[in-house]
Structure formats: structure tokens, C-alpha cells
Design an enzyme around this catalytic site. Structure first.
Site, PDB file in Angstrom:
ATOM      1  N   CYS A  42      -0.445   4.046   2.225  1.00  0.00           N
ATOM      2  CA  CYS A  42      -0.173   3.828   3.646  1.00  0.00           C
ATOM      3  C   CYS A  42       1.275   4.128   3.989  1.00  0.00           C
ATOM      4  O   CYS A  42       1.565   4.734   5.038  1.00  0.00           O
ATOM      5  CB  CYS A  42      -0.485   2.376   4.026  1.00  0.00           C
ATOM      6  SG  CYS A  42      -2.124   1.790   3.547  1.00  0.00           S
ATOM      7  N   ASP A  43       2.205   3.693   3.155  1.00  0.00           N
ATOM      8  CA  ASP A  43       3.614   3.666   3.542  1.00  0.00           C
ATOM      9  C   ASP A  43       4.538   4.516   2.672  1.00  0.00           C
ATOM     10  O   ASP A  43       5.739   4.577   2.939  1.00  0.00           O
ATOM     11  CB  ASP A  43       4.118   2.214   3.514  1.00  0.00           C
ATOM     12  CG  ASP A  43       3.336   1.320   4.455  1.00  0.00           C
ATOM     13  OD1 ASP A  43       2.956   1.801   5.534  1.00  0.00           O
ATOM     14  OD2 ASP A  43       3.083   0.144   4.109  1.00  0.00           O
ATOM     15  N   CYS A 103       0.833  -1.203   0.000  1.00  0.00           N
ATOM     16  CA  CYS A 103       0.000   0.000   0.000  1.00  0.00           C
ATOM     17  C   CYS A 103       0.866   1.252   0.000  1.00  0.00           C
ATOM     18  O   CYS A 103       1.406   1.641   1.040  1.00  0.00           O
ATOM     19  CB  CYS A 103      -0.929   0.001   1.215  1.00  0.00           C
ATOM     20  SG  CYS A 103      -1.967   1.476   1.343  1.00  0.00           S
TER      21      CYS A 103
END
Length: 352
Positions: A146-147, A143
Site C-alpha cells: 500500500c505505502d 502494508c
């Protein structure tokens, strides 16, 4: 104190929640606070994909970030505090043609419930590279949203050739020094517009007919590099024994899998719950989590192929809980938790 509850075959629940990720836990908190005493089934991956994330920085209320596992554990404790019960179990088949619904578990046990919230999520596809088990969440991610911010100034790889991979690459290009898309063929599967955007971006390069073979690094140091293999005809890992495969070691600070997700809806395949071509739950039009089957509600990534964020999963989990509570109240279906089936059937016959 353990929160695991033994499953009894004669119990009829008001609400059963299948899945214990953020969506399922959010639904559990809301239904428990409504005194519905939900039973949460933790499947083969308790906590869902968030447990693979070491640090969550974009979940509201944690300005310093929070570990994915810690966030899940906090949610479970919160739901338990209000009366939610948890048990381990994987649903294999469901009977949704009549009330109460019947959920048959892999263990052979059967659970019956009036309302069902499906929050089983979608599992990211992995590619099978050496080192991915150890380094998932430590520089290896599924992701970018997300990261990606953790990789400011890094050189990163994106694995895949479809729209998912192009989206990951374009997002990562905001933070990374360079983004290299690694694809096992010599042409993309992505839509023309997504492929063009990625090709036209100055920070994105492509490695054609190439696959990720091994990931280097450690949980202490994170991802430090990778071994790539290449064959002029593509699909190089299938040709390793031919001796015609070129190997290359590259230094990178992050690797992102963009090869898609698989919604965990196998147990709904033979039911009247509508699924799209990819297997995601179709909810009814409008702002609702209702499905084509009255009393069945979808929440989280299992019904959301687009956003796939913890915060949106939590939101749809609360929506599903509120929808389920209203559905039960409207039909005057709320009854004492764990009411024996034989009693429920006897009351129904008396009403007739």
C-alpha cells in the site's frame, strides 16, 4: 442526517453485513441496489484498516489518490443512498444452526437475519513502540504494497522475522535506498526460501536481537527516526530494567510492521463456519464466497490472508453480495425487511 439505525430484537433481516471496511461497504452497495435493505454493523474499528492510511494511490478510479478515510466515507454515503442502514455494534456470539441466524451483540441486543456476510477484516499486529499511535499512517505502516511507493529513496525499517516481514522487506527494496529488518531474536522464523531471498538481497540488512523501542517524528513531518534497543540474548524490551540493553538512534523515513495479522473471527469460533489454523474463514472451493454454513458468506481480509488489498476486498465484497442475493432467491427466502419474528414463525407453522 445520521445513518445509524436502532437495532430491534424482533426484526428479521434479509441480509446483515458485519464489518464496515471496503469489503463490507462494497457488499452493502450491491445488496442495497438489489433492494435487500442490508443492515451494516460497524464494529469497534469502523471503516477498518484503510482509515489508518493517509493516502491511497492504488485504488482504481482515483488518479490523484484519495485519503483512506475519505474513501471509506464515500463508500458509506454511496451505500446509504441505495438504502443500506448502519448501526454501531460488536457481535459477540452467533447462532447459525437454524434459520433465521441470531447475532448477539455486546450491548445485549439480538439481530436476526436470513443471510450473513462476514467482512470483519484482519487487524494488523502492532509492537507497542512509543509513538506508534500518533504516527500510524504518517510514515508508519502495516502494508508495504500500500505505502511502499511513498518511500522512494528513503532508509526504512521492517519489524519482524517471519514470512510477512521478508515479503515487506523484499517489496520495499524496489523503492527504498536501504531496508533494515529488525528482529528480536538471532534467527528468522521465516521459511527457508523467503529468508534466503531477503538475506541475498544487496539492499536488505538485518539487526539481530533488536527491537523497536520508540518512533520519532510528527504527523506534519512523518517518521524521521527511531530508537532501537539490543540485548545479546534477544528480546531486549523485556530486559530494559537489567541495564544491559544497548540503545541506538537511527535516521529513517519509514517503518513497516511485518508481524502478522489477526483475523477478526472470534465470534465464529464455536460455529460450523470453517476457519483455518490462523483463524481465517475458509470459503468453499471455486469462485465463491460461500462458507460451510449455507447463508453465510465471507468477504475481504477475513477470508484473504494473501492479498490484503482494498481493491481485492471490494471485489470479494461484491461477490459476497451477489452470492447472498442468489442464495436468497434460490430458496425463495426474500421477505419484507424487518418482518417480526412472530409473524415469520406463524407463517412457517401455517405452511406445515
Amino acid at each position: 442526517m445520521s445513518t445509524d439505525t436502532p437495532v430491534t430484537e424482533t426484526a428479521v433481516r434479509d441480509v446483515v453485513i458485519v464489518g464496515s471496511g471496503v469489503a463490507g461497504l462494497s457488499a452493502a452497495v450491491y445488496t442495497a441496489r438489489a433492494d435487500l435493505e442490508p443492515l451494516v454493523l460497524e464494529g469497534p474499528e469502523p471503516g477498518g484498516q484503510l482509515t489508518l492510511t493517509t493516502e491511497v494511490e492504488n485504488y482504481l478510479g482515483f488518479p490523484e489518490g484519495i485519503g483512506g478515510m475519505e474513501l471509506i466515507q464515500n463508500g458509506k454515503e454511496q451505500a446509504t443512498r441505495f438504502g443500506a442502514e448502519f448501526t454501531h455494534g460488536t457481535v459477540e456470539t452467533t447462532t447459525l444452526e437454524e434459520q433465521p441466524f441470531a447475532l448477539e451483540l455486546a450491548s445485549g441486543e439480538t439481530i436476526r437475519t436470513r443471510a450473513l456476510i462476514v467482512a470483519t477484516g484482519a487487524s494488523a499486529r502492532w509492537v507497542g513502540a512509543d509513538g506508534e499511535d500518533e504516527l500510524m499512517g504518517y510514515g508508519l505502516s502495516t502494508c508495504a504494497t500500500c505505502d511502499g511507493a511513498f518511500h522512494r529513496g528513503d532508509d526504512v525499517l521492517v519489524i519482524g522475522g517471519g514470512d510477512s516481514a521478508m515479503e515487506e522487506a523484499l517489496f520495499l527494496a524496489k523503492f527504498a535506498d536501504s531496508v533494515t529488518v529488525v528482529h528480536r531474536r538471532d534467527e528468522l522464523r521465516a521459511s527457508d526460501i523467503m529468508a534466503k531471498r531477503a538475506r541475498d538481497h544487496d539492499a536488505i540488512e538485518f539487526r539481530w536481537n533488536t527491537e523497536l523501542f520508540e518512533i520519532h517524528g510528527s504527523q506534519a513531518d512523518g517518521v524521521t527516526g527511531a530508537t532501537l534497543v539490543r540485548h545479546p540474548d534477544g528480546h531486549p524490551t523485556a530486559k530494559l530494567e537489567s541495564g544491559e540493553v544497548d540503545r541506538e538512534t537511527v535516521d529513517v523515513g519509514g517503518i513497516f510492521y511485518g508481524v502478522g495479522h489477526v483475523p477478526n473471527t472470534e465470534f465464529l469460533a464455536e460455529t460450523a463456519v470453517e476457519l483455518d489454523d490462523a483463524g481465517y474463514i475458509r470459503t468453499e472451493p471455486g469462485m465463491t464466497t460461500e462458507t460451510a454454513v449455507e447463508g453465510v458468506f465471507g468477504a475481504g481480509d477475513v477470508m484473504d490472508p494473501d492479498y490484503r488489498q482494498a481493491i481485492t476486498a471490494a471485489g470479494t465484497g461484491s461477490m459476497a453480495a451477489l452470492d447472498a442475493e442468489e442464495w436468497l432467491e434460490t430458496r425463495n427466502a426474500v421477505a419484507p425487511a424487518a418482518q417480526p419474528v412472530v409473524e415469520a414463525e406463524a407463517e412457517a407453522e401455517a405452511d406445515d
